[in-house]
Design an enzyme around this catalytic site. Structure first.
Site, PDB file in Angstrom:
ATOM      1  N   SER A 149      82.889  52.156  48.244  1.00  0.00           N
ATOM      2  CA  SER A 149      81.447  52.358  48.030  1.00  0.00           C
ATOM      3  C   SER A 149      81.199  53.855  48.100  1.00  0.00           C
ATOM      4  O   SER A 149      82.135  54.633  48.346  1.00  0.00           O
ATOM      5  CB  SER A 149      80.620  51.601  49.086  1.00  0.00           C
ATOM      6  N   TYR A 162      80.343  50.497  58.807  1.00  0.00           N
ATOM      7  CA  TYR A 162      80.580  50.312  57.364  1.00  0.00           C
ATOM      8  C   TYR A 162      81.104  51.615  56.758  1.00  0.00           C
ATOM      9  O   TYR A 162      82.030  51.611  55.943  1.00  0.00           O
ATOM     10  CB  TYR A 162      79.259  49.882  56.713  1.00  0.00           C
TER      11      TYR A 162
HETATM   12  P1  NDP Z   1      78.025  39.464  48.957  1.00  0.00           P
HETATM   13  O1  NDP Z   1      77.493  39.427  50.355  1.00  0.00           O
HETATM   14  O2  NDP Z   1      77.090  39.188  47.832  1.00  0.00           O
HETATM   15  O3  NDP Z   1      79.287  38.472  48.827  1.00  0.00           O
HETATM   16  C1  NDP Z   1      80.258  38.439  49.823  1.00  0.00           C
HETATM   17  C2  NDP Z   1      81.414  37.549  49.409  1.00  0.00           C
HETATM   18  O4  NDP Z   1      82.436  37.634  50.412  1.00  0.00           O
HETATM   19  C3  NDP Z   1      81.048  36.064  49.278  1.00  0.00           C
HETATM   20  O5  NDP Z   1      81.799  35.508  48.227  1.00  0.00           O
HETATM   21  C4  NDP Z   1      81.497  35.493  50.635  1.00  0.00           C
HETATM   22  O6  NDP Z   1      81.845  34.119  50.587  1.00  0.00           O
HETATM   23  C5  NDP Z   1      82.755  36.316  50.858  1.00  0.00           C
HETATM   24  N1  NDP Z   1      83.183  36.380  52.251  1.00  0.00           N
HETATM   25  C6  NDP Z   1      82.476  36.834  53.320  1.00  0.00           C
HETATM   26  N2  NDP Z   1      83.235  36.745  54.427  1.00  0.00           N
HETATM   27  C7  NDP Z   1      84.435  36.224  54.050  1.00  0.00           C
HETATM   28  C8  NDP Z   1      85.629  35.892  54.749  1.00  0.00           C
HETATM   29  N3  NDP Z   1      85.750  36.089  56.067  1.00  0.00           N
HETATM   30  N4  NDP Z   1      86.663  35.375  54.042  1.00  0.00           N
HETATM   31  C9  NDP Z   1      86.550  35.164  52.710  1.00  0.00           C
HETATM   32  N5  NDP Z   1      85.455  35.464  51.993  1.00  0.00           N
HETATM   33  C10 NDP Z   1      84.404  35.987  52.661  1.00  0.00           C
HETATM   34  O7  NDP Z   1      78.684  40.914  48.812  1.00  0.00           O
HETATM   35  P2  NDP Z   1      78.532  42.008  47.651  1.00  0.00           P
HETATM   36  O8  NDP Z   1      78.878  41.390  46.352  1.00  0.00           O
HETATM   37  O9  NDP Z   1      77.254  42.733  47.788  1.00  0.00           O
HETATM   38  O10 NDP Z   1      79.673  43.061  48.065  1.00  0.00           O
HETATM   39  C11 NDP Z   1      81.021  42.871  47.702  1.00  0.00           C
HETATM   40  C12 NDP Z   1      81.784  44.179  47.993  1.00  0.00           C
HETATM   41  O11 NDP Z   1      81.189  45.257  47.311  1.00  0.00           O
HETATM   42  C13 NDP Z   1      81.808  44.563  49.482  1.00  0.00           C
HETATM   43  O12 NDP Z   1      83.068  45.134  49.779  1.00  0.00           O
HETATM   44  C14 NDP Z   1      80.723  45.623  49.564  1.00  0.00           C
HETATM   45  O13 NDP Z   1      80.946  46.502  50.632  1.00  0.00           O
HETATM   46  C15 NDP Z   1      80.925  46.305  48.228  1.00  0.00           C
HETATM   47  N6  NDP Z   1      79.772  47.072  47.798  1.00  0.00           N
HETATM   48  C16 NDP Z   1      78.553  46.483  47.571  1.00  0.00           C
HETATM   49  C17 NDP Z   1      77.498  47.267  47.138  1.00  0.00           C
HETATM   50  C18 NDP Z   1      76.172  46.692  46.829  1.00  0.00           C
HETATM   51  O14 NDP Z   1      75.268  47.484  46.515  1.00  0.00           O
HETATM   52  N7  NDP Z   1      76.008  45.376  46.899  1.00  0.00           N
HETATM   53  C19 NDP Z   1      77.643  48.705  46.917  1.00  0.00           C
HETATM   54  C20 NDP Z   1      78.943  49.203  47.191  1.00  0.00           C
HETATM   55  C21 NDP Z   1      79.961  48.413  47.612  1.00  0.00           C
HETATM   56  P3  NDP Z   1      80.771  32.937  50.970  1.00  0.00           P
HETATM   57  O15 NDP Z   1      79.906  32.787  49.732  1.00  0.00           O
HETATM   58  O16 NDP Z   1      81.597  31.753  51.221  1.00  0.00           O
HETATM   59  O17 NDP Z   1      80.029  33.422  52.162  1.00  0.00           O
END
Ligand code: NDP
Length: 258
Positions: A149, A162
């Site tokens: 990020s 984070y």
């Molecule tokens: P979301 O919160 O929308 O989605 C998270 C996902 O991770 C879901 O599929 C969830 O599954 C899964 N998950 C959570 N915990 C676990 C676990 N212990 N084991 C397996 N799966 C797990 O996240 P985002 O799409 O917003 O973010 C994804 C990545 O992008 C992250 O690394 C974030 O830091 C990065 N990012 C996001 C930004 C943003 O603006 N959104 C900007 C920069 C980076 P379930 O549905 O089952 O809970």
């Protein structure tokens, strides 16, 4: 159909952690559109099954699979990786995407929450990355893409763990390149700017924060998950075979300006 054969992912298997929703889901969708067979992952089985069914409609059920496992549990990870390789095929591409956020000023931050964020995010990238890389090293081929990020490089108040995780992930990516590059594994990071997803909906709804993002980003807008697909397909493909240990910022220019 990819524009150049170098970007074609036909016949490749890609595992994307945290792909039941959000950015991971879009990346899995994009990798499948470039020809890959994708394996979705998440914790909640119902949501995972729903996403699998939706993506299978577009790409075919033989090219969309699901593997529910907890990325923080090493035993589950090792078992799931073996299961995916047995059921779907050797993993050519791993995207370490799943991540959680926790917003508290550092003076009030519980050590337990610090540990939870680091364990959940950074340690899991090492654990999943190593489980897959052990197999990639034997095959002398593989692509690992860690989702960073803008906090891979820059800090903001209230998100210290984070920020430490994303900075650590940038150097973990370099460590992977250092140790596994000789086995023809390329480990790189895609570092998104502010992307409109469920995780950031409350920030989009916050007028002050929204104005800050739009004003601070040369592109003048939030990013979308679709903005991340091209760079991810590139790093998953033969087109990036001589790129290793790098963090590619996909942030509308945010980290390029003050
Ligand atoms: P979301 O919160 O929308 O989605 C998270 C996902 O991770 C879901 O599929 C969830 O599954 C899964 N998950 C959570 N915990 C676990 C676990 N212990 N084991 C397996 N799966 C797990 O996240 P985002 O799409 O917003 O973010 C994804 C990545 O992008 C992250 O690394 C974030 O830091 C990065 N990012 C996001 C930004 C943003 O603006 N959104 C900007 C920069 C980076 P379930 O549905 O089952 O809970």
């Amino acid at each position: 159909m990819p524009a150049s054969p170098a970007f074609d992912l036909g016949g490749r298997v890609a595992l994307v952690t945290g792909s039941s929703r959000g950015i991971g889901r879009s990346l899995a969708d994009g990798l499948a559109a470039a020809g890959a067979t994708v394996v979705l992952n998440g914790l909640g089985k119902a949501r995972l099954d729903r996403t699998r069914a939706e993506l299978a409609e577009r790409h075919g059920s033989d090219r969309v699979h699901a593997s529910p496992f907890d990325i923080t549990d090493e035993e589950q990870v090792v078992t799931a990786v073996a299961g995916v390789e047995g059921d779907v095929g050797p993993i050519d591409v791993l995207v370490n995407n799943a991540g959680i956020q926790h917003r508290v000023p550092m003076l009030d931050l519980d050590v337990a929450d610090w540990r939870r964020v680091i364990e959940h995010n950074l340690t899991s990238a090492f654990v999943v990355g190593r489980a897959v890389a052990r197999r990639m090293v034997e095959r002398r081929r593989g692509k690992i893409i860690n989702i960073g990020s803008v906090q891979s490089d820059l800090a903001r108040p209230t998100i210290a763990p984070y920020t430490a995780f994303k900075g650590g992930l940038r150097n973990l990516t370099r460590a992977m390149a250092a140790e596994w590059g000789g086995a023809n594994i390329q480990a790189n990071s895609v570092a998104p700017g502010y992307i409109h997803t469920e995780m950031t909906q409350n920030l989009v709804d916050d007028a002050v924060f929204n104005a800050w993002v739009v004003g601070r980003t040369p592109a003048g807008r939030w990013g979308s998950s679709a903005d991340l697909v091209g760079p991810t397909v590139w790093l998953a493909s033969a087109a990036s075979d001589y790129v290793n240990g790098q963090t590619i910022f996909v942030d509308g220019g945010m980290t390029a300006v003050v």
